[in-house]
Design a protein around this motif. Structure first.
Motif, PDB file in Angstrom:
ATOM      1  N   ILE A  49       0.732  -1.140  -0.037  1.00  0.00           N
ATOM      2  CA  ILE A  49       0.040   0.085  -0.133  1.00  0.00           C
ATOM      3  C   ILE A  49       0.935   1.362   0.173  1.00  0.00           C
ATOM      4  O   ILE A  49       0.382   2.323  -0.584  1.00  0.00           O
ATOM      5  N   GLN A  52       2.184   1.559  -3.563  1.00  0.00           N
ATOM      6  CA  GLN A  52       0.791   1.976  -4.565  1.00  0.00           C
ATOM      7  C   GLN A  52       0.386   3.289  -4.234  1.00  0.00           C
ATOM      8  O   GLN A  52       0.017   3.960  -5.079  1.00  0.00           O
ATOM      9  N   SER A  53       0.248   3.754  -2.877  1.00  0.00           N
ATOM     10  CA  SER A  53      -0.231   4.869  -2.685  1.00  0.00           C
ATOM     11  C   SER A  53       0.962   6.011  -3.307  1.00  0.00           C
ATOM     12  O   SER A  53       0.330   7.277  -3.526  1.00  0.00           O
ATOM     13  N   THR A  54       1.999   5.902  -3.068  1.00  0.00           N
ATOM     14  CA  THR A  54       3.074   6.812  -3.530  1.00  0.00           C
ATOM     15  C   THR A  54       2.787   7.160  -5.122  1.00  0.00           C
ATOM     16  O   THR A  54       2.893   8.422  -5.443  1.00  0.00           O
ATOM     17  N   VAL A  79      -9.920   9.707  -1.566  1.00  0.00           N
ATOM     18  CA  VAL A  79      -9.029   8.461  -1.674  1.00  0.00           C
ATOM     19  C   VAL A  79      -9.980   7.347  -1.509  1.00  0.00           C
ATOM     20  O   VAL A  79     -10.922   7.499  -0.697  1.00  0.00           O
ATOM     21  N   LEU A  81      -9.664   3.263  -0.681  1.00  0.00           N
ATOM     22  CA  LEU A  81      -8.841   2.097  -0.303  1.00  0.00           C
ATOM     23  C   LEU A  81      -9.570   0.677  -0.354  1.00  0.00           C
ATOM     24  O   LEU A  81     -10.905   0.737  -0.250  1.00  0.00           O
ATOM     25  N   TYR A  86      -5.535  -0.442   5.351  1.00  0.00           N
ATOM     26  CA  TYR A  86      -4.487   0.199   4.560  1.00  0.00           C
ATOM     27  C   TYR A  86      -4.392   1.565   5.029  1.00  0.00           C
ATOM     28  O   TYR A  86      -3.604   2.350   4.850  1.00  0.00           O
ATOM     29  N   PHE A  90      -1.604   4.409   4.617  1.00  0.00           N
ATOM     30  CA  PHE A  90      -1.688   5.544   3.638  1.00  0.00           C
ATOM     31  C   PHE A  90      -1.438   7.021   4.175  1.00  0.00           C
ATOM     32  O   PHE A  90      -0.964   7.658   3.329  1.00  0.00           O
ATOM     33  N   PHE A  94       0.479  10.127   2.612  1.00  0.00           N
ATOM     34  CA  PHE A  94      -0.292  11.161   2.371  1.00  0.00           C
ATOM     35  C   PHE A  94       0.410  12.457   2.933  1.00  0.00           C
ATOM     36  O   PHE A  94       0.712  13.556   2.486  1.00  0.00           O
ATOM     37  N   CYS A 107     -11.740   9.790   2.829  1.00  0.00           N
ATOM     38  CA  CYS A 107     -11.061   8.250   2.429  1.00  0.00           C
ATOM     39  C   CYS A 107     -12.178   7.376   2.865  1.00  0.00           C
ATOM     40  O   CYS A 107     -12.899   7.305   3.908  1.00  0.00           O
ATOM     41  N   VAL A 118      -5.413   1.011  -4.215  1.00  0.00           N
ATOM     42  CA  VAL A 118      -5.910   2.424  -3.849  1.00  0.00           C
ATOM     43  C   VAL A 118      -6.100   3.369  -5.182  1.00  0.00           C
ATOM     44  O   VAL A 118      -5.529   3.098  -6.132  1.00  0.00           O
ATOM     45  N   VAL A 120      -6.631   7.571  -6.012  1.00  0.00           N
ATOM     46  CA  VAL A 120      -6.710   9.065  -5.712  1.00  0.00           C
ATOM     47  C   VAL A 120      -7.037  10.024  -6.472  1.00  0.00           C
ATOM     48  O   VAL A 120      -6.500   9.724  -7.654  1.00  0.00           O
TER      49      VAL A 120
END
Length: 128
Positions: A49, A52-54, A79, A81, A86, A90, A94, A107, A118, A120
């Motif tokens: 996560i 993938q979030s980055t 967001v 998820l 997660y 996350f 963030f 979220c 995720v 965004v």
């Protein structure tokens, strides 16, 4: 008021399918960035996560900057998820992006149409 569409030719989704929407739309000082997932060239980038979030947030930032907006212009982030577990991880990612300019945010947990963790999107405002 004029409307400017960025990436209106559409991107590439899973399996090479054409995505029939703009990556962002600007109107009256507002910029709406379409939801971004951790995909490159139509393929999900596997990873945690955090990874993938980055990538999903960075893709939003890249689109914003290409449109002439920066982090201080972000007023709201949405967001999604795929697992509530997660949430804390996350938030760490963030904060690395938005720590100095925290926007409003929602979220939620839901299934995504892409097999990733995720998605965004961001909304920005800059006085015209």
């Amino acid at each position: 008021m004029s409307i400017t569409r960025f990436g209106s030719a559409g991107g590439v989704g899973t399996g090479g399918q054409h995505l029939p929407f703009s990556s962002a739309v600007e109107a009256g000082g507002w910029l709406y960035v379409s939801g971004q997932t951790p995909m490159l060239d139509g393929e999900v980038v596997e990873g945690s996560i955090i990874e993938q979030s980055t990538l999903a947030i960075q893709k939003c930032v890249d689109i914003m900057r290409d449109a002439g907006y920066d982090m201080e212009h972000v007023v709201h982030v949405k967001v999604i998820l795929t697992d509530a577990r997660y949430f804390q991880s996350f938030n760490k990612v963030f904060k690395t992006f938005f720590g100095e300019h925290p926007p409003a945010r929602i979220c939620a947990v839901a299934d995504l149409v892409v097999d990733c963790k995720v998605e965004v999107d961001v909304t920005c405002y800059k006085a015209p």
